[in-house]
Motif scaffolding. Structure first.
Motif, short mmCIF file in Angstrom:
data_model
loop_
_atom_site.label_atom_id
_atom_site.label_comp_id
_atom_site.label_asym_id
_atom_site.label_seq_id
_atom_site.Cartn_x
_atom_site.Cartn_y
_atom_site.Cartn_z
N GLY A 70 2.22 -20.30 -8.73
CA GLY A 70 2.63 -21.56 -9.36
C GLY A 70 2.73 -21.46 -10.86
N TRP A 71 3.04 -20.26 -11.37
CA TRP A 71 3.13 -20.07 -12.82
C TRP A 71 4.54 -20.34 -13.30
N SER A 72 4.64 -21.06 -14.41
CA SER A 72 5.93 -21.25 -15.07
C SER A 72 6.16 -20.10 -16.05
N ALA A 73 7.42 -19.88 -16.40
CA ALA A 73 7.74 -18.81 -17.35
C ALA A 73 9.06 -19.13 -18.02
N ARG A 74 9.27 -18.50 -19.15
CA ARG A 74 10.56 -18.60 -19.84
C ARG A 74 10.99 -17.20 -20.24
N LEU A 75 12.19 -16.82 -19.83
CA LEU A 75 12.79 -15.58 -20.28
C LEU A 75 13.64 -15.92 -21.51
N SER A 76 13.04 -15.75 -22.67
CA SER A 76 13.72 -16.11 -23.91
C SER A 76 14.82 -15.11 -24.21
N HIS A 77 15.91 -15.61 -24.76
CA HIS A 77 17.02 -14.72 -25.09
C HIS A 77 16.64 -13.72 -26.16
N ALA A 78 15.56 -14.02 -26.91
CA ALA A 78 15.16 -13.09 -27.96
C ALA A 78 14.61 -11.79 -27.37
N LEU A 79 13.91 -11.88 -26.21
CA LEU A 79 13.33 -10.70 -25.59
C LEU A 79 14.10 -10.23 -24.36
N HIS A 80 14.74 -11.16 -23.67
CA HIS A 80 15.49 -10.83 -22.46
C HIS A 80 16.87 -11.46 -22.57
N PRO A 81 17.76 -10.88 -23.40
CA PRO A 81 19.03 -11.55 -23.72
C PRO A 81 19.97 -11.70 -22.54
N MET A 82 19.95 -10.77 -21.57
CA MET A 82 20.92 -10.83 -20.47
C MET A 82 20.25 -10.47 -19.15
N PRO A 83 19.32 -11.32 -18.66
CA PRO A 83 18.58 -10.96 -17.44
C PRO A 83 19.42 -10.95 -16.17
N LEU A 84 20.47 -11.78 -16.09
CA LEU A 84 21.31 -11.86 -14.89
C LEU A 84 22.73 -11.41 -15.23
N PRO A 85 23.42 -10.81 -14.29
CA PRO A 85 24.81 -10.37 -14.54
C PRO A 85 25.76 -11.55 -14.49
N LEU A 86 25.77 -12.35 -15.55
CA LEU A 86 26.62 -13.53 -15.66
C LEU A 86 27.63 -13.31 -16.79
N TYR A 87 28.84 -13.82 -16.58
CA TYR A 87 29.91 -13.59 -17.55
C TYR A 87 30.59 -14.91 -17.88
N PRO A 88 31.13 -15.03 -19.08
CA PRO A 88 31.82 -16.28 -19.44
C PRO A 88 32.95 -16.57 -18.46
N PRO A 89 33.06 -17.82 -18.01
CA PRO A 89 34.13 -18.15 -17.05
C PRO A 89 35.50 -17.94 -17.68
N GLY A 90 36.34 -17.21 -16.98
CA GLY A 90 37.70 -16.97 -17.46
C GLY A 90 37.78 -16.00 -18.61
N GLY A 91 36.66 -15.38 -18.99
CA GLY A 91 36.67 -14.49 -20.14
C GLY A 91 36.57 -13.02 -19.80
N GLY A 92 36.80 -12.68 -18.54
CA GLY A 92 36.67 -11.29 -18.15
C GLY A 92 35.22 -10.91 -17.94
N ARG A 93 34.99 -9.66 -17.60
CA ARG A 93 33.64 -9.20 -17.30
C ARG A 93 33.26 -8.01 -18.19
N SER A 94 33.73 -8.06 -19.44
CA SER A 94 33.46 -6.95 -20.35
C SER A 94 32.04 -7.00 -20.90
N GLU A 95 31.49 -8.20 -21.09
CA GLU A 95 30.14 -8.32 -21.66
C GLU A 95 29.43 -9.52 -21.07
N ARG A 96 28.17 -9.31 -20.69
CA ARG A 96 27.40 -10.42 -20.14
C ARG A 96 27.17 -11.50 -21.19
#
Length: 444
Positions: A70-96
């Motif tokens: 039951g622990w909460s957590a935050r993956l801050s972008h400062a330490l974990h900038p791209m934890p999931l393989p997500l890409y800008p919609p309609g912007g190609g898949r060159s960079e997460r």
């Protein structure tokens, strides 16, 4: 469209709900558009199966902690900038896309589920980098143009315009913490304008109990030429209590000495209160607000260690309500909840502030007593608990009475570790219940 899906699909963030087995239950449209996977393709599978080997292992770890503990957590972008393989919609898949993920446990049917809230912080990161770049450039400009009054004025105008547009509160102060500049946002946060605080250390605006601590940290930063960063409580002029976070970097004069600090002031009340709520939920029973079983056992373990060091004695009480099931069967579970909350408040009221009481499970409560060196004191406390529990309880349409059975174990007489004390108290409670057989719940 299913109404249950309409709300998740309407929010401007990604929502992923994982059940206790780690399998995806909810996958909203925001995630679909950025992962390139429809909800129908991933429902019922794990995150690893949905995203393949491209997911950051830290995601699986914090999800497991949420489901198991039951622990909460935050993956801050400062330490974990791209934890999931997500890409800008309609912007190609060159960079997460850059992401910030909040991992929150959700209780459903007595089990933990896990809600992942994914936010696109790509633009925020870009703006932060731009602001840092501009700040560095501004600092260089000020150094180069300090010899010329005209250039100094131009630099000042540039700085003030950047500060005016900044979403955070910006301030500048000398080494003694006297403010020499506040932007509009900082004045709004503090409830004071620069004219009201100029010449006085801003730390003097804090509550008396916070001033010494924050001043010591500020002086240390000034003496060591390091960054100042601290959270503190602040009372606005209108009496509203807020939590603030100030961060500032040192500024040097032409001789290399620390002349002051320039930094940001943020209102972090919402994050602070959320952390407090999350910690409370993790350690307390949701119905009675007493300590939960896990937290109580950790307190018991620590108390035994402390008592062992000073040769002290502890008493552990197990309290079980008599015929509580009859209340639920006769009056319903809402009435049962009323009884549990009432009994919890009564037991807490007859104990001392240093004593610990927990809802151990169902209609069972546990109490940890210190300073009970003689049996007379312990018997007096048990008598008070029996008296308090036995008072009538108002259910609105009627009154009921409940009794209780109490088992006692004493450290070190009945054991020297939590398990042996808990086992002895449990057995003693059942022995007391057998002795009280025939005494149940009756209408008042």
């Amino acid at each position: 469209m299913d109404c249950c899906q309409l709300l998740p699909d309407s929010v401007d963030m990604g929502l992923i709900l994982v059940n206790g087995e780690g399998r995806i239950m909810l996958w909203n449209r925001w995630i679909e558009e950025r992962a390139g996977l429809a909800a129908s393709q991933v429902t019922g599978v794990t995150l690893a199966e949905a995203f393949g080997p491209h997911v950051d292992p830290r995601v699986a770890l914090v999800v497991r902690e949420a489901l198991d503990f039951g622990w909460s957590a935050r993956l801050s972008h400062a330490l974990h900038p791209m934890p999931l393989p997500l890409y800008p919609p309609g912007g190609g898949r060159s960079e997460r896309m850059k992401q910030s993920i909040d991992v929150t446990p959700v209780v459903s049917e007595g089990r933990y589920h896990c809600l992942l809230q994914v936010r696109d912080v790509t633009e925020t990161v870009r703006r932060e980098a731009l602001l840092k770049q501009q700040s560095r450039q501004l600092r260089l400009d000020l150094q180069r143009l300090s010899r010329a009054q005209v250039e100094l004025q131009r630099s000042e105008m540039r700085f003030r315009e950047l500060a005016r547009q900044a979403p955070a509160g910006l301030f500048e102060a000398d080494a003694q913490a006297c403010c020499t500049f506040l932007n509009e946002r900082c004045e709004q946060i503090l409830g004071h304008d620069l004219e009201q605080v100029a010449g006085t250390p801003w730390i003097n605006l804090l509550p008396v109990g916070e001033q010494a601590r924050v001043r010591a940290i500020w002086c240390l930063a000034a003496e060591s030429a390091t960054r100042f960063a601290e959270e503190f409580r602040y009372i606005r002029p209108d009496g509203e209590s807020r939590w603030m976070r100030a961060e500032a970097g040192p500024q040097r004069d032409e001789h290399g000495r620390i002349s002051g600090f320039i930094g940001t002031m943020l209102d972090v009340t919402e994050f602070h209160e959320r952390a407090i709520r999350n910690e409370f939920r993790a350690n307390h029973d949701g119905l009675t607000s007493l300590l939960n079983r896990d937290r109580f056992e950790r307190h018991l373990r620590a108390a035994i260690s402390g008592a062992r060091e000073v040769a002290d004695r502890l008493a552990l009480l197990f309290i079980d309500l008599d015929d509580f099931k009859g209340i639920n069967d006769t009056h319903g579970h809402h009435a049962g909840d009323t009884v549990l909350k009432t009994i919890a408040a009564r037991v807490r009221r007859v104990l001392r502030s240093e004593d610990m009481v927990a809802r151990y499970g169902g209609d069972e409560f546990a109490v940890l007593l210190t300073g009970t060196d003689d049996s007379a004191t312990l018997e007096a406390i048990i008598f008070k608990i029996h008296q308090a529990v036995g008072l009538p309880i108002n259910l609105g349409h009627c009154h009921v009475r409940v009794g209780c059975s109490i088992g006692v174990s004493v450290y070190p007489d009945h054991g020297s570790d939590p398990l042996s004390l808990l086992t002895h108290a449990d057995k003693a409670m059942y022995a007391a219940k057998r002795a009280r057989s025939g005494h149940g719940t009756t209408p008042a």
